[in-house]
Design a protein around this motif. Structure first.
Motif, PDB file in Angstrom:
ATOM      1  N   UNK A 159      81.761  78.415   1.875  1.00  0.00           N
ATOM      2  CA  UNK A 159      82.137  77.043   1.564  1.00  0.00           C
ATOM      3  C   UNK A 159      82.253  76.228   2.855  1.00  0.00           C
ATOM      4  N   UNK A 160      81.756  75.028   2.794  1.00  0.00           N
ATOM      5  CA  UNK A 160      81.867  74.102   3.916  1.00  0.00           C
ATOM      6  C   UNK A 160      82.948  73.068   3.604  1.00  0.00           C
ATOM      7  N   UNK A 161      83.689  72.694   4.632  1.00  0.00           N
ATOM      8  CA  UNK A 161      84.630  71.576   4.524  1.00  0.00           C
ATOM      9  C   UNK A 161      84.040  70.388   5.255  1.00  0.00           C
ATOM     10  N   UNK A 162      83.778  69.332   4.513  1.00  0.00           N
ATOM     11  CA  UNK A 162      83.110  68.152   5.084  1.00  0.00           C
ATOM     12  C   UNK A 162      84.158  67.145   5.542  1.00  0.00           C
ATOM     13  N   UNK A 163      83.962  66.611   6.722  1.00  0.00           N
ATOM     14  CA  UNK A 163      84.819  65.534   7.229  1.00  0.00           C
ATOM     15  C   UNK A 163      84.391  64.246   6.523  1.00  0.00           C
ATOM     16  N   UNK A 164      85.122  63.890   5.472  1.00  0.00           N
ATOM     17  CA  UNK A 164      84.750  62.750   4.641  1.00  0.00           C
ATOM     18  C   UNK A 164      84.951  61.422   5.360  1.00  0.00           C
ATOM     19  N   UNK A 165      85.612  61.442   6.509  1.00  0.00           N
ATOM     20  CA  UNK A 165      85.715  60.220   7.301  1.00  0.00           C
ATOM     21  C   UNK A 165      84.375  59.859   7.944  1.00  0.00           C
ATOM     22  N   UNK A 166      83.474  60.842   8.036  1.00  0.00           N
ATOM     23  CA  UNK A 166      82.221  60.637   8.757  1.00  0.00           C
ATOM     24  C   UNK A 166      80.994  60.671   7.847  1.00  0.00           C
ATOM     25  N   UNK A 167      81.017  61.489   6.817  1.00  0.00           N
ATOM     26  CA  UNK A 167      79.904  61.553   5.869  1.00  0.00           C
ATOM     27  C   UNK A 167      80.450  61.955   4.507  1.00  0.00           C
ATOM     28  N   UNK A 168      79.768  61.525   3.464  1.00  0.00           N
ATOM     29  CA  UNK A 168      80.153  61.930   2.114  1.00  0.00           C
ATOM     30  C   UNK A 168      79.579  63.307   1.807  1.00  0.00           C
ATOM     31  N   UNK A 169      80.169  63.955   0.815  1.00  0.00           N
ATOM     32  CA  UNK A 169      79.638  65.252   0.397  1.00  0.00           C
ATOM     33  C   UNK A 169      78.209  65.121  -0.098  1.00  0.00           C
ATOM     34  N   UNK A 170      77.911  64.027  -0.783  1.00  0.00           N
ATOM     35  CA  UNK A 170      76.565  63.818  -1.309  1.00  0.00           C
ATOM     36  C   UNK A 170      75.537  63.690  -0.183  1.00  0.00           C
ATOM     37  N   UNK A 171      75.929  63.041   0.898  1.00  0.00           N
ATOM     38  CA  UNK A 171      75.014  62.904   2.039  1.00  0.00           C
ATOM     39  C   UNK A 171      74.750  64.259   2.699  1.00  0.00           C
ATOM     40  N   UNK A 172      75.799  65.044   2.886  1.00  0.00           N
ATOM     41  CA  UNK A 172      75.631  66.373   3.491  1.00  0.00           C
ATOM     42  C   UNK A 172      74.819  67.272   2.567  1.00  0.00           C
ATOM     43  N   UNK A 173      75.104  67.191   1.282  1.00  0.00           N
ATOM     44  CA  UNK A 173      74.376  67.995   0.299  1.00  0.00           C
ATOM     45  C   UNK A 173      72.877  67.679   0.350  1.00  0.00           C
ATOM     46  N   UNK A 174      72.547  66.397   0.344  1.00  0.00           N
ATOM     47  CA  UNK A 174      71.127  65.994   0.401  1.00  0.00           C
ATOM     48  C   UNK A 174      70.478  66.446   1.704  1.00  0.00           C
ATOM     49  N   UNK A 175      71.230  66.331   2.799  1.00  0.00           N
ATOM     50  CA  UNK A 175      70.699  66.745   4.107  1.00  0.00           C
ATOM     51  C   UNK A 175      70.360  68.235   4.107  1.00  0.00           C
ATOM     52  N   UNK A 176      71.295  69.066   3.628  1.00  0.00           N
ATOM     53  CA  UNK A 176      71.079  70.511   3.650  1.00  0.00           C
ATOM     54  C   UNK A 176      69.966  70.929   2.687  1.00  0.00           C
ATOM     55  N   UNK A 210      80.413  68.738  14.294  1.00  0.00           N
ATOM     56  CA  UNK A 210      81.720  68.842  13.670  1.00  0.00           C
ATOM     57  C   UNK A 210      81.858  68.093  12.363  1.00  0.00           C
ATOM     58  N   UNK A 211      80.749  67.698  11.760  1.00  0.00           N
ATOM     59  CA  UNK A 211      80.817  66.971  10.489  1.00  0.00           C
ATOM     60  C   UNK A 211      81.210  67.908   9.353  1.00  0.00           C
ATOM     61  N   UNK A 212      80.888  69.185   9.478  1.00  0.00           N
ATOM     62  CA  UNK A 212      81.437  70.156   8.533  1.00  0.00           C
ATOM     63  C   UNK A 212      81.785  71.441   9.254  1.00  0.00           C
TER      64      UNK A 212
END
Length: 406
Positions: A159-176, A210-212
């Motif tokens: 499991x990844x913990x996303x720094x929501x101050x910098x990116x949304x989970x949806x953005x990280x999900x799409x990126x990965x 450090x975004x996640x």
């Protein structure tokens, strides 16, 4: 066998060699798999080898058998490669010995008698210490224990913990996903995103920035249970490696955080934002009634994270669980004086053993005046957040939030 941890040993090995990510993944899969199935592999080998073996020869047997039986590699290919390797590095007699043992073991494995006693049989089939199986069978019954052992023996999700101050989970999900990483959304927290493979994630630029971070979803819940607010003075009393401290900072940058541990080397990157202190929770240097909130992610048996760290099941002994429980009670009692009346004490362990979880809370009632508050909104249980791997698919974890009454 030398008391090390798999991840640290693998990292040290990889740092000395030039391997591709694919090669590292294969080496790690075999290493972790052999550790998971050690009891079964030892039981199988013992039927055909009656003399003492050098560790490196035993390891070759384990790895070869694991590849055929659990990775479903071709029998002839694995045996031939193992024998050729042994011939080059250990000589022809050892190669001939390995060839004979492997061929007999793989041909006769289904004819070998298993113990009739159900728990002894389960200890071999599922490759777990018998004392753990007896403990869990007493708690959950045989069928649920088998389900628990099965999930603990599977390759883990991460499991990844996303720094929501910098990116949304949806953005990280799409990126990965655009980079071929299989993902799924966490069910408890909006910062949680699961991945099947960790290698590509650790080399991703977002990780380096450090975004996640890698942190199980139940573990992420701890900072939410603290519920930091502006100006709140918070003690993270067993802070290393700093994952939860960093999460507290992300949830509320204006909170005042003290991070304490006996070992602070991994906490140093947080120094610009928190006060670091090398110290012992039991003999801490703080004044009475100074903190608004205290977080204790206590040292524990770690039986809840066997899926990620299979070596734990062979390192632990039955007496470790009550030993940790006594230490945990002592830590909470020592830190309690440092908490203001009306403040909150958040207690967590990566264990689901009663002695380290609900029994700790009940023992504390004898000495301390507190009320229990739900640590999280739904789907928390009545008084605690409790994760059982065979029910949640996540790490085993316990979380309680205590409000100091006086």
């Amino acid at each position: 066998e030398e008391g090390g941890f798999l991840d640290e040993s693998a990292d040290g090995y990889f740092s000395r060699l030039t391997l591709s990510d694919q090669q590292k993944a294969i080496v790690y899969e075999m290493s972790s798999g052999v550790i998971r199935q050690k009891a079964y592999l030892d039981w199988l080998v013992a039927h055909f080898v009656k003399r003492e073996m050098k560790p490196e020869v035993r390891h070759l047997l384990w790895v070869a058998l694991f590849q055929v039986l659990f990775m479903k590699k071709a029998f002839y290919h694995v045996v031939n490669e193992t024998v050729d390797f042994a011939k080059r590095h250990h000589g022809r007699p050892i190669a001939n010995f390995l060839n004979a043992v492997l061929r007999r073991a793989l041909a006769e494995k289904d004819c070998l008698p298993m113990p009739e006693e159900p728990l002894e049989r389960m200890a071999i089939e599922c490759s777990f210490p018998e004392w753990m199986i007896r403990r869990w069978a007493g708690q959950f019954g045989l069928e649920k224990t088998r389900n628990l052992l099965s999930i603990l023996n599977t390759e883990p999700e991460f499991c990844l913990r996303i720094d929501l101050n910098r990116m949304s989970r949806e953005q990280v999900d799409a990126h990965l996903q655009s980079r071929g990483v299989e993902t799924r959304l966490g069910s408890l927290l909006p910062s949680a995103l699961y991945v099947r493979r960790l290698g590509p994630v650790l080399s991703d630029p977002l990780f380096r920035e450090g975004i996640f971070r890698v942190q199980d979803e139940s573990s992420q819940a701890v900072a939410h249970a603290v519920d930091p607010t502006d100006g709140m003075l918070i003690l993270d009393a067993a802070a290393e490696p700093g994952t939860k401290t960093e999460h507290l900072m992300q949830l509320c940058p204006a909170a005042r955080i003290v991070a304490m541990d006996l070992h602070v080397s991994k906490l140093r990157p947080l120094a610009p934002w928190v006060l670091l202190l090398r110290g012992d929770a039991v003999r801490n240097p703080f004044k009475k009634q100074v903190f608004d909130s205290i977080l204790l992610d206590a040292p524990c048996s770690s039986l809840g994270v066997i899926r990620k760290h299979p070596e734990i099941k062979w390192r632990r002994r039955e007496g470790d669980v009550p030993m940790f429980a006594t230490y945990q009670v002592g830590m909470v009692q020592a830190l309690w004086e440092n908490l203001k009346p009306g403040g909150h004490f958040v207690y967590s362990v990566c264990s689901f053993e009663p002695e380290e979880t609900v029994d700790v809370i009940e023992r504390l009632r004898q000495y301390l005046d507190f009320s229990l508050e739900e640590p999280l909104p739904s789907p928390a249980t009545e008084r605690f957040h409790f994760s059982l791997p065979h029910l949640t698919g996540s790490d085993g974890f316990f979380l309680a939030r205590l409000k100091k009454e006086s």
